[in-house]
Enzyme design. Structure first.
Site, PDB file in Angstrom:
ATOM      1  NE  ARG A  67       5.967  -0.171  10.406  1.00 36.43           N
ATOM      2  CZ  ARG A  67       4.897  -0.267   9.623  1.00 36.43           C
ATOM      3  NH1 ARG A  67       4.871   0.361   8.456  1.00 36.43           N
ATOM      4  NH2 ARG A  67       3.863  -0.992   9.986  1.00 36.43           N
ATOM      5  NE  ARG A  90       2.016  -5.000  11.163  1.00 38.24           N
ATOM      6  CZ  ARG A  90       3.124  -4.743  10.468  1.00 38.24           C
ATOM      7  NH1 ARG A  90       4.293  -5.234  10.880  1.00 38.24           N
ATOM      8  NH2 ARG A  90       3.071  -3.991   9.386  1.00 38.24           N
ATOM      9  CE  LYS A 135      -1.999  -1.137   3.927  1.00 31.49           C
ATOM     10  NZ  LYS A 135      -1.327  -2.417   4.257  1.00 31.49           N
ATOM     11  NE  ARG A 159       7.857  -2.210   6.276  1.00 29.61           N
ATOM     12  CZ  ARG A 159       6.545  -2.078   6.421  1.00 29.61           C
ATOM     13  NH1 ARG A 159       5.827  -1.517   5.461  1.00 29.61           N
ATOM     14  NH2 ARG A 159       5.950  -2.526   7.489  1.00 29.61           N
ATOM     15  NE  ARG A 165      -4.741  -1.347   9.873  1.00 26.62           N
ATOM     16  CZ  ARG A 165      -3.634  -0.893   9.292  1.00 26.62           C
ATOM     17  NH1 ARG A 165      -3.593   0.310   8.764  1.00 26.62           N
ATOM     18  NH2 ARG A 165      -2.585  -1.649   9.212  1.00 26.62           N
TER      19      ARG A 165
HETATM   20  P1  AP5 Z   1       4.857  -1.552   1.850  1.00 21.54           P
HETATM   21  O1  AP5 Z   1       4.486  -0.780   0.648  1.00 21.54           O
HETATM   22  O2  AP5 Z   1       5.590  -0.858   2.947  1.00 21.54           O
HETATM   23  O3  AP5 Z   1       3.555  -2.318   2.423  1.00 21.54           O
HETATM   24  P2  AP5 Z   1       2.304  -1.766   3.182  1.00 21.54           P
HETATM   25  O4  AP5 Z   1       1.104  -2.467   2.625  1.00 21.54           O
HETATM   26  O5  AP5 Z   1       2.286  -0.282   3.190  1.00 21.54           O
HETATM   27  O6  AP5 Z   1       2.641  -2.371   4.622  1.00 21.54           O
HETATM   28  P3  AP5 Z   1       2.578  -1.753   6.059  1.00 21.54           P
HETATM   29  O7  AP5 Z   1       3.311  -2.727   6.936  1.00 21.54           O
HETATM   30  O8  AP5 Z   1       3.037  -0.344   6.108  1.00 21.54           O
HETATM   31  O9  AP5 Z   1       1.063  -1.853   6.336  1.00 21.54           O
HETATM   32  P4  AP5 Z   1       0.367  -1.907   7.658  1.00 21.54           P
HETATM   33  O10 AP5 Z   1      -1.016  -1.785   7.202  1.00 21.54           O
HETATM   34  O11 AP5 Z   1       0.660  -3.073   8.529  1.00 21.54           O
HETATM   35  O12 AP5 Z   1       1.041  -0.695   8.470  1.00 21.54           O
HETATM   36  P5  AP5 Z   1       0.486   0.709   8.913  1.00 21.54           P
HETATM   37  O13 AP5 Z   1       1.643   1.603   9.018  1.00 21.54           O
HETATM   38  O14 AP5 Z   1      -0.689   1.120   8.107  1.00 21.54           O
HETATM   39  O15 AP5 Z   1       5.702  -2.827   1.382  1.00 21.54           O
HETATM   40  C1  AP5 Z   1       6.284  -3.719   2.316  1.00 21.54           C
HETATM   41  C2  AP5 Z   1       7.668  -4.158   1.804  1.00 21.54           C
HETATM   42  O16 AP5 Z   1       7.511  -4.941   0.624  1.00 21.54           O
HETATM   43  C3  AP5 Z   1       8.589  -2.978   1.430  1.00 21.54           C
HETATM   44  O17 AP5 Z   1       9.892  -3.278   1.824  1.00 21.54           O
HETATM   45  C4  AP5 Z   1       8.479  -2.890  -0.103  1.00 21.54           C
HETATM   46  O18 AP5 Z   1       9.700  -2.437  -0.693  1.00 21.54           O
HETATM   47  C5  AP5 Z   1       8.180  -4.330  -0.497  1.00 21.54           C
HETATM   48  N1  AP5 Z   1       7.245  -4.409  -1.622  1.00 21.54           N
HETATM   49  C6  AP5 Z   1       6.148  -3.637  -1.849  1.00 21.54           C
HETATM   50  N2  AP5 Z   1       5.521  -4.044  -2.976  1.00 21.54           N
HETATM   51  C7  AP5 Z   1       6.221  -5.108  -3.443  1.00 21.54           C
HETATM   52  C8  AP5 Z   1       6.088  -5.967  -4.588  1.00 21.54           C
HETATM   53  N3  AP5 Z   1       5.077  -5.819  -5.463  1.00 21.54           N
HETATM   54  N4  AP5 Z   1       7.010  -6.956  -4.756  1.00 21.54           N
HETATM   55  C9  AP5 Z   1       8.041  -7.110  -3.863  1.00 21.54           C
HETATM   56  N5  AP5 Z   1       8.234  -6.317  -2.796  1.00 21.54           N
HETATM   57  C10 AP5 Z   1       7.334  -5.334  -2.581  1.00 21.54           C
HETATM   58  O19 AP5 Z   1      -0.088   0.363  10.369  1.00 21.54           O
HETATM   59  C11 AP5 Z   1       0.768   0.058  11.453  1.00 21.54           C
HETATM   60  C12 AP5 Z   1      -0.067  -0.025  12.727  1.00 21.54           C
HETATM   61  O20 AP5 Z   1      -0.680   1.255  12.988  1.00 21.54           O
HETATM   62  C13 AP5 Z   1      -1.223  -1.010  12.727  1.00 21.54           C
HETATM   63  O21 AP5 Z   1      -0.799  -2.317  13.052  1.00 21.54           O
HETATM   64  C14 AP5 Z   1      -2.137  -0.393  13.790  1.00 21.54           C
HETATM   65  O22 AP5 Z   1      -1.678  -0.682  15.087  1.00 21.54           O
HETATM   66  C15 AP5 Z   1      -1.975   1.098  13.555  1.00 21.54           C
HETATM   67  N6  AP5 Z   1      -2.969   1.662  12.620  1.00 21.54           N
HETATM   68  C16 AP5 Z   1      -2.704   2.283  11.425  1.00 21.54           C
HETATM   69  N7  AP5 Z   1      -3.833   2.656  10.827  1.00 21.54           N
HETATM   70  C17 AP5 Z   1      -4.855   2.269  11.652  1.00 21.54           C
HETATM   71  C18 AP5 Z   1      -6.278   2.367  11.548  1.00 21.54           C
HETATM   72  N8  AP5 Z   1      -6.874   2.921  10.473  1.00 21.54           N
HETATM   73  N9  AP5 Z   1      -7.009   1.858  12.570  1.00 21.54           N
HETATM   74  C19 AP5 Z   1      -6.431   1.296  13.660  1.00 21.54           C
HETATM   75  N10 AP5 Z   1      -5.088   1.162  13.813  1.00 21.54           N
HETATM   76  C20 AP5 Z   1      -4.302   1.655  12.804  1.00 21.54           C
END
Ligand code: AP5
Length: 216
Positions: A161, A172, A13, A127, A88
């Site tokens: 992270r 997660r 994402k 990552r 979410r």
């Molecule tokens: P990346 O693009 O970073 O993936 P992502 O989907 O953004 O993953 P996140 O871990 O950031 O998502 P998340 O939803 O767990 O975290 P968030 O910060 O929102 O890609 C990942 C890796 O793969 C990278 O190294 C990239 O280079 C590689 N990659 C990407 N695409 C690829 C491909 N096609 N092929 C190969 N490699 C690839 O949330 C963190 C925490 O915050 C949650 O757990 C929760 O506690 C809290 N939180 C955030 N939002 C909310 C909400 N709305 N409600 C409640 N809690 C929330």
């Protein structure tokens, strides 16, 4: 345009949102990044959120909804946003709909990144990001051109992270399956969901998203 990128942790994402920001002049709103910024600033909200994030659980809806509501009111959001990591839960999706209706706006498209859960552990484990400019990298899939030096700003310090470990990842993924995936029927009922193969290479995922946006 109001675009939602939906998919489990590591689905890509953030990677795709950053590209769309440049190609479509949209603003990426990542609730995860906002919470990490609050935690780094040491605010009460940030410290409470950090404890929950480090466990891999979801932060309470009321906190997130308030935070995103304020962000959507800022002038730059008027030109269009990519919601990355929000909504979410069904409660967040309903709150977003009500919030947008009050501004005469609505969600235009939901892109679901379809991925194989087993591959996500490798993506997350590899990552890291530049501490200076935030540019994201991966040990295998996207290393810096020169080892130890950020392509974007020349920085030499990198960070991983705390929630990017196999144990927290299980929590997660469970949260995604049980609390986030149920929002798909909410948006499918509104005819807004377009699926993309998130297992393809980054450039291929990008072109599938571009094609999907033509159908929104
Ligand atoms: P990346 O693009 O970073 O993936 P992502 O989907 O953004 O993953 P996140 O871990 O950031 O998502 P998340 O939803 O767990 O975290 P968030 O910060 O929102 O890609 C990942 C890796 O793969 C990278 O190294 C990239 O280079 C590689 N990659 C990407 N695409 C690829 C491909 N096609 N092929 C190969 N490699 C690839 O949330 C963190 C925490 O915050 C949650 O757990 C929760 O506690 C809290 N939180 C955030 N939002 C909310 C909400 N709305 N409600 C409640 N809690 C929330």
């Amino acid at each position: 345009m109001i675009l939602i990128l939906l998919g489990p942790p590591g689905a890509g994402k953030g990677t795709q949102a950053k590209r769309l920001e440049k190609t479509r002049s949209l603003v990426q709103l990542s609730t995860g990044d906002m919470l990490r910024a609050e935690a780094a600033a040491g605010s009460k909200l940030g410290l409470e959120a950090k404890r929950i994030m480090d466990e891999g659980k979801l932060v309470p809806d009321a906190l997130i909804i308030g935070m995103i509501g304020e962000r959507l009111d800022r002038p730059d959001a008027a030109r269009g946003v990519i919601l990355d990591g929000f909504p979410r839960t069904v409660a967040q999706a309903e709150a977003l709909e009500a919030m947008l209706a009050g501004k005469g706006r609505k969600v235009d498209c939901v892109i679901e990144l379809k991925v194989d859960e087993t591959a996500l552990i490798d993506r997350i484990a590899g990552r890291f990001s530049c501490t200076q400019c935030g540019a994201g990298y991966h040990d295998t899939f996207h290393p810096p051109r020169k080892a130890g030096v950020c392509d974007q700003c020349g920085g030499t310090r990198f960070d991983r992270r705390k929630d990017d470990n196999p144990e927290t990842m299980k929590t997660r993924l469970k949260a995604y399956r049980e609390q986030t995936a149920p929002i798909l029927p909410f948006y499918e009922g509104r005819g807004l969901v377009r699926q993309v193969d998130g297992m393809a290479e980054v450039a291929e995922v990008a072109s599938q998203i571009d094609a999907a946006l033509e159908r929104c």
